[in-house]
Design an enzyme around this catalytic site. Sequence first.
Site, PDB file in Angstrom:
ATOM      1  N   HIS A 151       0.853  -1.193   0.000  1.00 20.78           N
ATOM      2  CA  HIS A 151       0.000   0.000   0.000  1.00 20.78           C
ATOM      3  C   HIS A 151       0.884   1.236   0.000  1.00 20.78           C
ATOM      4  O   HIS A 151       1.732   1.420   0.878  1.00 20.78           O
ATOM      5  CB  HIS A 151      -0.936  -0.009   1.202  1.00 20.78           C
ATOM      6  CG  HIS A 151      -2.024  -1.034   1.098  1.00 20.78           C
ATOM      7  ND1 HIS A 151      -2.558  -1.687   2.194  1.00 20.78           N
ATOM      8  CD2 HIS A 151      -2.680  -1.516   0.017  1.00 20.78           C
ATOM      9  CE1 HIS A 151      -3.501  -2.524   1.781  1.00 20.78           C
ATOM     10  NE2 HIS A 151      -3.591  -2.440   0.468  1.00 20.78           N
ATOM     11  N   GLU A 159       1.779   3.849   3.031  1.00 23.00           N
ATOM     12  CA  GLU A 159       2.266   3.321   4.306  1.00 23.00           C
ATOM     13  C   GLU A 159       3.791   3.404   4.352  1.00 23.00           C
ATOM     14  O   GLU A 159       4.505   2.398   4.309  1.00 23.00           O
ATOM     15  CB  GLU A 159       1.740   1.895   4.488  1.00 23.00           C
ATOM     16  CG  GLU A 159       0.209   1.875   4.556  1.00 23.00           C
ATOM     17  CD  GLU A 159      -0.401   0.483   4.463  1.00 23.00           C
ATOM     18  OE1 GLU A 159       0.356  -0.511   4.422  1.00 23.00           O
ATOM     19  OE2 GLU A 159      -1.646   0.389   4.421  1.00 23.00           O
ATOM     20  N   ARG A 191      -3.387   4.838  -2.022  1.00 22.15           N
ATOM     21  CA  ARG A 191      -3.209   3.491  -1.457  1.00 22.15           C
ATOM     22  C   ARG A 191      -2.828   2.449  -2.517  1.00 22.15           C
ATOM     23  O   ARG A 191      -2.060   1.522  -2.244  1.00 22.15           O
ATOM     24  CB  ARG A 191      -4.527   3.084  -0.779  1.00 22.15           C
ATOM     25  CG  ARG A 191      -4.661   1.640  -0.350  1.00 22.15           C
ATOM     26  CD  ARG A 191      -6.085   1.416   0.144  1.00 22.15           C
ATOM     27  NE  ARG A 191      -6.416   0.012   0.323  1.00 22.15           N
ATOM     28  CZ  ARG A 191      -6.393  -0.622   1.494  1.00 22.15           C
ATOM     29  NH1 ARG A 191      -6.014   0.006   2.583  1.00 22.15           N
ATOM     30  NH2 ARG A 191      -6.756  -1.891   1.582  1.00 22.15           N
ATOM     31  N   ARG A 208      -5.653  -6.907  -2.542  1.00 20.08           N
ATOM     32  CA  ARG A 208      -6.921  -7.576  -2.842  1.00 20.08           C
ATOM     33  C   ARG A 208      -6.824  -8.311  -4.183  1.00 20.08           C
ATOM     34  O   ARG A 208      -7.816  -8.855  -4.653  1.00 20.08           O
ATOM     35  CB  ARG A 208      -8.087  -6.569  -2.928  1.00 20.08           C
ATOM     36  CG  ARG A 208      -8.322  -5.747  -1.675  1.00 20.08           C
ATOM     37  CD  ARG A 208      -8.800  -6.586  -0.507  1.00 20.08           C
ATOM     38  NE  ARG A 208      -9.172  -5.739   0.630  1.00 20.08           N
ATOM     39  CZ  ARG A 208      -8.313  -5.314   1.544  1.00 20.08           C
ATOM     40  NH1 ARG A 208      -7.038  -5.654   1.469  1.00 20.08           N
ATOM     41  NH2 ARG A 208      -8.718  -4.559   2.554  1.00 20.08           N
ATOM     42  N   HIS A 237       2.817  -3.592   6.779  1.00 20.52           N
ATOM     43  CA  HIS A 237       1.814  -2.577   6.480  1.00 20.52           C
ATOM     44  C   HIS A 237       1.778  -1.573   7.632  1.00 20.52           C
ATOM     45  O   HIS A 237       2.494  -1.699   8.613  1.00 20.52           O
ATOM     46  CB  HIS A 237       0.433  -3.216   6.316  1.00 20.52           C
ATOM     47  CG  HIS A 237       0.273  -4.050   5.087  1.00 20.52           C
ATOM     48  ND1 HIS A 237      -0.488  -3.648   4.000  1.00 20.52           N
ATOM     49  CD2 HIS A 237       0.764  -5.267   4.757  1.00 20.52           C
ATOM     50  CE1 HIS A 237      -0.452  -4.582   3.068  1.00 20.52           C
ATOM     51  NE2 HIS A 237       0.299  -5.580   3.500  1.00 20.52           N
ATOM     52  N   TYR A 287      -1.551   1.240   9.482  1.00 20.62           N
ATOM     53  CA  TYR A 287      -0.942   1.081  10.778  1.00 20.62           C
ATOM     54  C   TYR A 287      -1.892   0.334  11.695  1.00 20.62           C
ATOM     55  O   TYR A 287      -3.085   0.246  11.427  1.00 20.62           O
ATOM     56  CB  TYR A 287      -0.554   2.450  11.393  1.00 20.62           C
ATOM     57  CG  TYR A 287      -1.653   3.459  11.592  1.00 20.62           C
ATOM     58  CD1 TYR A 287      -2.339   3.523  12.801  1.00 20.62           C
ATOM     59  CD2 TYR A 287      -2.007   4.346  10.584  1.00 20.62           C
ATOM     60  CE1 TYR A 287      -3.325   4.466  13.005  1.00 20.62           C
ATOM     61  CE2 TYR A 287      -3.003   5.285  10.772  1.00 20.62           C
ATOM     62  CZ  TYR A 287      -3.654   5.338  11.983  1.00 20.62           C
ATOM     63  OH  TYR A 287      -4.644   6.264  12.166  1.00 20.62           O
ATOM     64  N   GLU A 342       0.973  -5.031  10.951  1.00 20.63           N
ATOM     65  CA  GLU A 342       0.533  -3.638  10.866  1.00 20.63           C
ATOM     66  C   GLU A 342       1.348  -2.844  11.883  1.00 20.63           C
ATOM     67  O   GLU A 342       1.167  -2.987  13.094  1.00 20.63           O
ATOM     68  CB  GLU A 342      -0.962  -3.526  11.170  1.00 20.63           C
ATOM     69  CG  GLU A 342      -1.860  -4.249  10.184  1.00 20.63           C
ATOM     70  CD  GLU A 342      -2.128  -3.459   8.911  1.00 20.63           C
ATOM     71  OE1 GLU A 342      -1.730  -2.276   8.867  1.00 20.63           O
ATOM     72  OE2 GLU A 342      -2.733  -4.025   7.986  1.00 20.63           O
TER      73      GLU A 342
END
Length: 432
Positions: A191, A194, A246, A265, A319, A321, A395
Amino acid sequence: MRWLQLQPLLVLVAALAAAASGRSYRGYHLVHAVPRDSADAAVLQSMSSWSNVDMWNRRAVPGRETTLMVAPGAGQQRVLQRLEQEGVPYSRSEDDVQSMVEREAREQASAAAARLQHRRLHASEPNVTFDAFMRYDEIELYLRQLADKYPTLVTLQSVGKSAQGREMTVIRVSASDGAAPRAILVDAGIHAREWIAPATALYLIDQLVQHADEHRDLLDGLDWYILPLVNPDGYEYTHTTDRFWRKNRGADLLFLCERGADLNRNFDFHWMQSGASTFPCAETFAGKKAFSEPESQNMRDFMLQANKDKRVKMYLTLHSYGPMILYPWGYDYRVDDAPDAKELAAIGNEANAAMVAAGSEPFVVQNSAELYPAAGGSDDWAKGVANIAKSYTIELQGGGASGFDIPASRIAEVVAQTFQGFRVFAGHAQRL
């Protein structure tokens, strides 16, 4: 000589100009809510699908702060009214997100100018920094410098090109020329926005290579494959045009919205079953089909090749957060956990304890779909298709009143704390 002296200033001016010409978040608000229970969390999770709301956390968790970025207009009042009606505690920290973006851009530009000056004075040395977020070209240069300086320890491999033609470079760190009986695979930056994820991967590389004598135990019988930037096009786009982008930059331009698909995804494991969208403008647009994007295709091919002999025992995808340590399955909360779920949770809890002991805030360790199912993720695919024994989404720390990611002033402490978690994961990979 004068030209060389002017270069850092020109870098600063160019970076500031790029930030000023990008997408504006003028008038966007930050709303911070702390769900008291699962009902509050469900309210916040439902609001994440509203067109004027961007939920920055992976998911809403009871007792943990959830940050919503809300677009200007009538929708802002609707958000606050919903929170008040449901009794969800909240506060507001920023009434103009654009000012926060510009503040970060100034800090980034100033640090970039300083790094340019440093590289000119120390051109032969590998240059990495943890007081600012490095750009794609700087990351690539650093990897090449490491390969040149440590040829017996470091090997670089391009796994392919991104949609816009940028190389996706994996660094292999091995004390046995790639012949260790076990391996661990780490990636970051799926992403785009991030930023702390690539920084954390770079710190891991720095410790394994430039501080190898201190961490020989991590190289004992274990090869490391690290891809610090899976989504280089999107990452650069967040630096030049849209800080909170993103997706990647590859999917077709449709519906008058910016091109791009959510790479997390787009993997072909229960693709589009949950937590994803067929609408190209959506943040979670899963692509036209599974593996429609070159970045996910490249990851697929590399992971299958790397694990053709079942050597890869651990997959960690970074990733932000959370902080959370998530394990499969993520595609549906109604299915049973992965068959080794208890072991996955135990390893995750051990890593959490190590990071907390180093000063980190605690991580939530849980099944990935427990609060918010999302299909097509790299972690599920790594375990379910590539047959990597243990797979986790980490995360990282971040967010809060300061913005989507932690401020640059906190990079060094966060990546150092996370490294203690890597030590735990590596120890288990060596024993699997």
